[in-house]
Design a protein around this motif. Structure first.
Motif, short mmCIF file in Angstrom:
data_model
loop_
_atom_site.label_atom_id
_atom_site.label_comp_id
_atom_site.label_asym_id
_atom_site.label_seq_id
_atom_site.Cartn_x
_atom_site.Cartn_y
_atom_site.Cartn_z
N LEU A 1 0.36 -2.48 7.16
CA LEU A 1 -1.05 -2.08 7.31
C LEU A 1 -1.51 -2.29 8.74
CD1 LEU A 1 -3.71 -1.14 5.96
CD2 LEU A 1 -4.19 -3.56 5.54
N GLY B 1 -0.22 0.28 11.05
CA GLY B 1 -0.71 1.63 10.80
C GLY B 1 0.24 2.48 9.97
N ASP B 2 1.28 1.87 9.41
CA ASP B 2 2.23 2.62 8.59
C ASP B 2 1.69 2.90 7.19
OD1 ASP B 2 4.01 2.55 10.68
OD2 ASP B 2 5.08 0.78 9.95
N LEU B 3 0.70 2.11 6.75
CA LEU B 3 0.10 2.27 5.43
C LEU B 3 -1.40 2.46 5.58
CD1 LEU B 3 1.63 -0.48 3.08
CD2 LEU B 3 1.85 1.96 2.85
N SER B 4 -1.97 3.29 4.72
CA SER B 4 -3.43 3.40 4.69
C SER B 4 -3.96 2.22 3.88
CB SER B 4 -3.85 4.72 4.04
OG SER B 4 -3.52 4.72 2.67
N ALA B 5 -5.24 1.96 3.99
CA ALA B 5 -5.85 0.85 3.25
C ALA B 5 -5.73 1.08 1.75
CB ALA B 5 -7.31 0.69 3.65
N GLU B 6 -5.84 2.33 1.32
CA GLU B 6 -5.75 2.65 -0.10
C GLU B 6 -4.33 2.39 -0.61
OE1 GLU B 6 -5.66 6.73 -2.51
OE2 GLU B 6 -7.51 6.40 -1.40
N ASP B 7 -3.33 2.85 0.14
CA ASP B 7 -1.94 2.64 -0.26
C ASP B 7 -1.59 1.15 -0.23
OD1 ASP B 7 -1.54 5.33 -0.62
OD2 ASP B 7 -0.69 5.65 1.39
N HIS B 8 -2.13 0.43 0.73
CA HIS B 8 -1.90 -1.01 0.82
C HIS B 8 -2.45 -1.71 -0.41
CE1 HIS B 8 -3.07 -5.15 1.97
NE2 HIS B 8 -1.86 -5.15 2.53
#
Length: 103
Positions: A50, A53-60
């Motif tokens: 996160l 920047g590899d993951l969005s907050a929603e995916d995290h």
């Protein structure tokens, strides 16, 4: 009688040995899957992804909840009140399923 039984079931010895190996591997895999230290490492990896920047907050948030669910409900079965459908989450106050943002 034990000797006779052993001789008659001798052809099944490889199957019994393989079954024993599979049970041992399954037990060790479950121990690693539900080990709190491994779960913590996964959560730290999610936080790092996160931050990078590899993951969005929603995916995290979704991945974090899936990891934590392993600690809460081992076995992978949905807990009471969960729909078991991906993309649905329980509403905090209403208790009704609501769609995740972006869907």
């Amino acid at each position: 009688m034990d000797i006779l039984t052993a001789l008659l079931t001798l052809p099944y010895a490889p199957v019994r040995g393989l079954t024993s190996v599979v049970k041992t591997l399954h037990r060790q895999a479950e121990e690693q899957l539900y080990d709190p230290a491994n779960v913590r490492r996964e959560l730290e990896g999610l936080d790092a992804a996160l931050a990078a920047g590899d993951l969005s907050a929603e995916d995290h948030a979704l991945a974090q909840q899936q990891v934590l669910d392993r600690l809460i409900a081992p076995g992978g079965a949905p807990r009471e009140g969960e729909s078991g459908q991906p993309g649905l989450a329980l509403g905090p106050a209403a208790g009704r399923p609501r769609r995740r943002a972006g869907r």
